[in-house]
Motif scaffolding. Structure first.
Motif, PDB file in Angstrom:
ATOM      1  N   LYS A 120       1.336  -5.884  14.591  1.00 54.47           N
ATOM      2  CA  LYS A 120       0.613  -5.372  13.443  1.00 54.47           C
ATOM      3  C   LYS A 120       1.613  -4.587  12.606  1.00 54.47           C
ATOM      4  N   ILE A 121       1.788  -5.005  11.364  1.00 56.13           N
ATOM      5  CA  ILE A 121       2.736  -4.362  10.455  1.00 56.13           C
ATOM      6  C   ILE A 121       1.957  -3.559   9.437  1.00 56.13           C
ATOM      7  N   THR A 122       2.311  -2.300   9.296  1.00 53.73           N
ATOM      8  CA  THR A 122       1.657  -1.409   8.327  1.00 53.73           C
ATOM      9  C   THR A 122       2.591  -1.189   7.157  1.00 53.73           C
ATOM     10  N   PHE A 123       2.030  -1.319   5.948  1.00 50.48           N
ATOM     11  CA  PHE A 123       2.840  -1.093   4.741  1.00 50.48           C
ATOM     12  C   PHE A 123       2.018  -0.385   3.684  1.00 50.48           C
ATOM     13  N   GLU A 124       2.733   0.298   2.803  1.00 46.55           N
ATOM     14  CA  GLU A 124       2.083   1.050   1.723  1.00 46.55           C
ATOM     15  C   GLU A 124       1.821   0.127   0.538  1.00 46.55           C
TER      16      GLU A 124
END
Length: 66
Positions: free
Chosen positions: A60-64
């Motif tokens: 799971k990749i979190t980005f703004e």
């Protein structure tokens, strides 16, 4: 205030789970900007003739979001 989004991706490597994770982040960063973190959700491996042939990760990749 920051708005963050999470995407789920799969990746593999013939070396290690860490290498699969690095490859996934590098590839995702080509189209996803402002990556903040990665969460390794699941790890698995492929076996052939009693040997590990491939390491797999579900991330799971979190980005703004701009």
């Amino acid at each position: 205030m920051s708005v963050l989004k999470v995407i789920e991706i799969l990746a593999n490597s013939d070396k290690s789970w860490e290498d699969a994770t690095r490859k996934a982040v590098k590839h995702a960063s080509k189209s996803v900007k402002n990556i903040r973190s990665v969460y390794v959700n699941e790890q698995s491996a492929s076996i052939k003739d009693s040997e590990v042939t491939e390491f797999r990760v579900n991330l799971k990749i979190t980005f703004e979001v701009d």
